[in-house]
Design a protein around this motif. Sequence first.
Motif, mmCIF file in Angstrom:
data_model
loop_
_atom_site.group_PDB
_atom_site.id
_atom_site.type_symbol
_atom_site.label_atom_id
_atom_site.label_comp_id
_atom_site.label_asym_id
_atom_site.label_seq_id
_atom_site.Cartn_x
_atom_site.Cartn_y
_atom_site.Cartn_z
ATOM 1 N N MET A 292 -110.381 -20.968 34.400
ATOM 2 C CA MET A 292 -109.186 -21.809 33.596
ATOM 3 C C MET A 292 -108.267 -21.014 34.660
ATOM 4 S SD MET A 292 -107.261 -22.085 30.085
ATOM 5 C CE MET A 292 -107.634 -19.954 29.893
ATOM 6 N N GLU A 293 -107.188 -21.946 35.641
ATOM 7 C CA GLU A 293 -105.992 -22.278 36.555
ATOM 8 C C GLU A 293 -105.406 -21.938 35.875
ATOM 9 O OE1 GLU A 293 -103.791 -24.543 40.299
ATOM 10 O OE2 GLU A 293 -105.692 -24.938 39.928
ATOM 11 N N ILE A 294 -104.243 -21.149 35.755
ATOM 12 C CA ILE A 294 -102.556 -21.034 35.133
ATOM 13 C C ILE A 294 -101.559 -21.120 36.346
ATOM 14 C CG2 ILE A 294 -100.802 -19.203 33.655
ATOM 15 C CD1 ILE A 294 -104.431 -20.241 32.586
ATOM 16 N N GLN A 295 -101.250 -21.358 36.183
ATOM 17 C CA GLN A 295 -99.153 -22.091 36.908
ATOM 18 C C GLN A 295 -98.379 -21.936 35.804
ATOM 19 O OE1 GLN A 295 -99.725 -25.955 38.472
ATOM 20 N NE2 GLN A 295 -99.562 -24.941 40.446
ATOM 21 N N ILE A 296 -97.083 -21.083 36.344
ATOM 22 C CA ILE A 296 -95.871 -20.847 35.683
ATOM 23 C C ILE A 296 -94.932 -22.729 35.784
ATOM 24 C CG2 ILE A 296 -93.908 -20.239 34.457
ATOM 25 C CD1 ILE A 296 -96.209 -19.466 33.129
ATOM 26 N N VAL A 297 -94.684 -22.962 35.291
ATOM 27 C CA VAL A 297 -93.363 -24.348 36.154
ATOM 28 C C VAL A 297 -92.253 -25.165 35.322
ATOM 29 C CG1 VAL A 297 -96.237 -25.971 36.665
ATOM 30 C CG2 VAL A 297 -94.635 -26.124 34.344
ATOM 31 N N PRO A 298 -91.945 -24.846 36.254
ATOM 32 C CA PRO A 298 -90.145 -25.236 36.022
ATOM 33 C C PRO A 298 -90.051 -26.223 34.895
ATOM 34 C CG PRO A 298 -90.192 -25.808 38.668
ATOM 35 C CD PRO A 298 -91.610 -25.330 37.521
ATOM 36 N N TYR A 299 -88.911 -26.368 34.134
ATOM 37 C CA TYR A 299 -88.626 -27.711 33.774
ATOM 38 C C TYR A 299 -88.099 -28.812 34.162
ATOM 39 C CZ TYR A 299 -85.841 -30.311 30.179
ATOM 40 O OH TYR A 299 -84.916 -31.434 29.860
ATOM 41 N N SER A 300 -88.737 -30.046 33.474
ATOM 42 C CA SER A 300 -88.764 -31.245 34.255
ATOM 43 C C SER A 300 -88.310 -32.040 33.111
ATOM 44 C CB SER A 300 -89.332 -31.617 34.996
ATOM 45 O OG SER A 300 -90.876 -32.367 34.168
ATOM 46 N N GLU A 301 -87.574 -33.223 33.771
ATOM 47 C CA GLU A 301 -87.845 -33.976 32.348
ATOM 48 C C GLU A 301 -88.587 -34.783 32.144
ATOM 49 O OE1 GLU A 301 -85.604 -36.341 29.623
ATOM 50 O OE2 GLU A 301 -84.844 -34.869 30.930
ATOM 51 N N ALA A 302 -89.945 -34.771 33.284
ATOM 52 C CA ALA A 302 -91.801 -35.377 32.314
ATOM 53 C C ALA A 302 -92.111 -34.497 31.571
ATOM 54 C CB ALA A 302 -92.135 -35.010 34.065
ATOM 55 N N HIS A 303 -91.579 -32.778 31.201
ATOM 56 C CA HIS A 303 -92.220 -31.938 30.699
ATOM 57 C C HIS A 303 -91.276 -31.339 29.652
ATOM 58 C CE1 HIS A 303 -95.033 -30.395 34.474
ATOM 59 N NE2 HIS A 303 -95.607 -30.863 33.234
ATOM 60 N N ARG A 304 -90.349 -32.486 28.929
ATOM 61 C CA ARG A 304 -89.535 -31.721 27.941
ATOM 62 C C ARG A 304 -90.050 -32.153 27.071
ATOM 63 N NH1 ARG A 304 -85.597 -35.159 25.369
ATOM 64 N NH2 ARG A 304 -85.824 -36.794 26.033
ATOM 65 N N PRO A 305 -90.968 -33.161 26.484
ATOM 66 C CA PRO A 305 -91.822 -33.897 25.478
ATOM 67 C C PRO A 305 -92.318 -32.422 24.988
ATOM 68 C CG PRO A 305 -91.969 -35.318 26.065
ATOM 69 C CD PRO A 305 -91.299 -34.617 27.524
ATOM 70 N N TYR A 306 -92.493 -31.583 25.840
ATOM 71 C CA TYR A 306 -93.869 -30.482 25.024
ATOM 72 C C TYR A 306 -92.609 -29.163 24.995
ATOM 73 C CZ TYR A 306 -97.323 -32.326 28.301
ATOM 74 O OH TYR A 306 -97.977 -34.206 28.080
ATOM 75 N N PHE A 307 -91.639 -28.886 25.009
ATOM 76 C CA PHE A 307 -90.730 -27.817 24.451
ATOM 77 C C PHE A 307 -90.491 -28.427 23.171
ATOM 78 C CE2 PHE A 307 -86.744 -25.702 24.424
ATOM 79 C CZ PHE A 307 -86.841 -24.973 24.619
ATOM 80 N N LYS A 308 -90.574 -29.147 22.696
ATOM 81 C CA LYS A 308 -89.780 -29.712 21.154
ATOM 82 C C LYS A 308 -91.597 -29.776 20.518
ATOM 83 C CE LYS A 308 -88.017 -32.882 18.848
ATOM 84 N NZ LYS A 308 -87.038 -34.129 18.380
ATOM 85 N N SER A 309 -92.436 -30.117 21.380
ATOM 86 C CA SER A 309 -93.832 -30.103 20.781
ATOM 87 C C SER A 309 -94.362 -29.204 20.123
ATOM 88 C CB SER A 309 -95.379 -31.524 20.910
ATOM 89 O OG SER A 309 -95.043 -30.594 22.085
ATOM 90 N N LEU A 310 -94.216 -28.207 21.350
ATOM 91 C CA LEU A 310 -95.045 -27.146 21.416
ATOM 92 C C LEU A 310 -94.047 -25.928 20.818
ATOM 93 C CD1 LEU A 310 -96.045 -26.441 24.617
ATOM 94 C CD2 LEU A 310 -97.807 -26.091 23.328
ATOM 95 N N ASN A 311 -92.636 -25.961 20.776
ATOM 96 C CA ASN A 311 -92.308 -25.358 19.539
ATOM 97 C C ASN A 311 -91.762 -25.378 17.642
ATOM 98 O OD1 ASN A 311 -90.947 -23.018 20.247
ATOM 99 N ND2 ASN A 311 -90.825 -24.215 21.418
ATOM 100 N N LYS A 312 -92.174 -26.629 18.166
ATOM 101 C CA LYS A 312 -92.205 -27.325 16.666
ATOM 102 C C LYS A 312 -93.441 -27.181 15.823
ATOM 103 C CE LYS A 312 -90.633 -31.312 14.633
ATOM 104 N NZ LYS A 312 -90.491 -32.371 14.677
ATOM 105 N N GLU A 313 -94.832 -26.690 16.409
ATOM 106 C CA GLU A 313 -96.143 -26.467 16.248
ATOM 107 C C GLU A 313 -95.619 -25.501 15.300
ATOM 108 O OE1 GLU A 313 -100.646 -25.060 18.407
ATOM 109 O OE2 GLU A 313 -98.888 -26.804 18.945
ATOM 110 N N TRP A 314 -95.458 -24.505 15.655
ATOM 111 C CA TRP A 314 -95.201 -23.080 15.729
ATOM 112 C C TRP A 314 -94.479 -22.601 14.232
ATOM 113 C CZ3 TRP A 314 -92.126 -19.151 15.395
ATOM 114 C CH2 TRP A 314 -90.535 -19.322 15.891
ATOM 115 N N LEU A 315 -92.766 -23.417 14.804
ATOM 116 C CA LEU A 315 -92.380 -23.587 13.935
ATOM 117 C C LEU A 315 -92.664 -23.168 12.707
ATOM 118 C CD1 LEU A 315 -88.463 -23.894 16.147
ATOM 119 C CD2 LEU A 315 -89.232 -21.686 14.621
ATOM 120 N N GLU A 316 -93.752 -24.893 12.388
ATOM 121 C CA GLU A 316 -93.879 -25.133 10.706
ATOM 122 C C GLU A 316 -95.018 -24.480 10.330
ATOM 123 O OE1 GLU A 316 -94.222 -29.064 12.352
ATOM 124 O OE2 GLU A 316 -92.397 -29.537 11.696
#
Length: 153
Positions: free
Chosen positions: A1-25
């Motif tokens: 498994m190749e792991i990378q830390i990637v900076p914020y981009s508009e293309a990745h914006r939906p993941y910020f919401k979906s990943l956080n909603k997953e654990w919050l809910e």
Amino acid sequence: MEIQIVPYSEAHRPYFKSLNKEWLEKYFKVEPIDTRMLSNPQVEIIDKGGHIFYVAADDAVVGTAALLKVDKDTYELAKMAVTEKFQGHGLGKRLLEHSIELAKELGANTLILYSNTKLITAIALYRKFGFTEAPLDSELYERANIKMTLSPR
């Protein structure tokens, strides 16, 4: 498994919401402050001097975290989440390491976080990296029952 830390981009914006909603809910509920930040991270975090980044495993975005600028010397580690399927692979650790390094680069004297003691694995990880408990001085998040701090220098 190749792991990378990637900076914020508009293309990745939906993941910020979906990943956080997953654990919050799963563990709590999505609070009004969460909805505001997750729905408009550019305005609520980036434009205020904060940073968002992601962890990608084999090119799939599977985790995220943010540093919120509190003042010139302080950042808050917030919105750290790894999708359940990828938990237990050290990705939270990678996000935390990146957060601490970025806080150092930004010249932060203090890194704070708010959490809940029922998140036993997360609290243990924070302690392992040197975070210590501090008085809970904010009602920013209803779910928070612990505040922790670290001097990243």
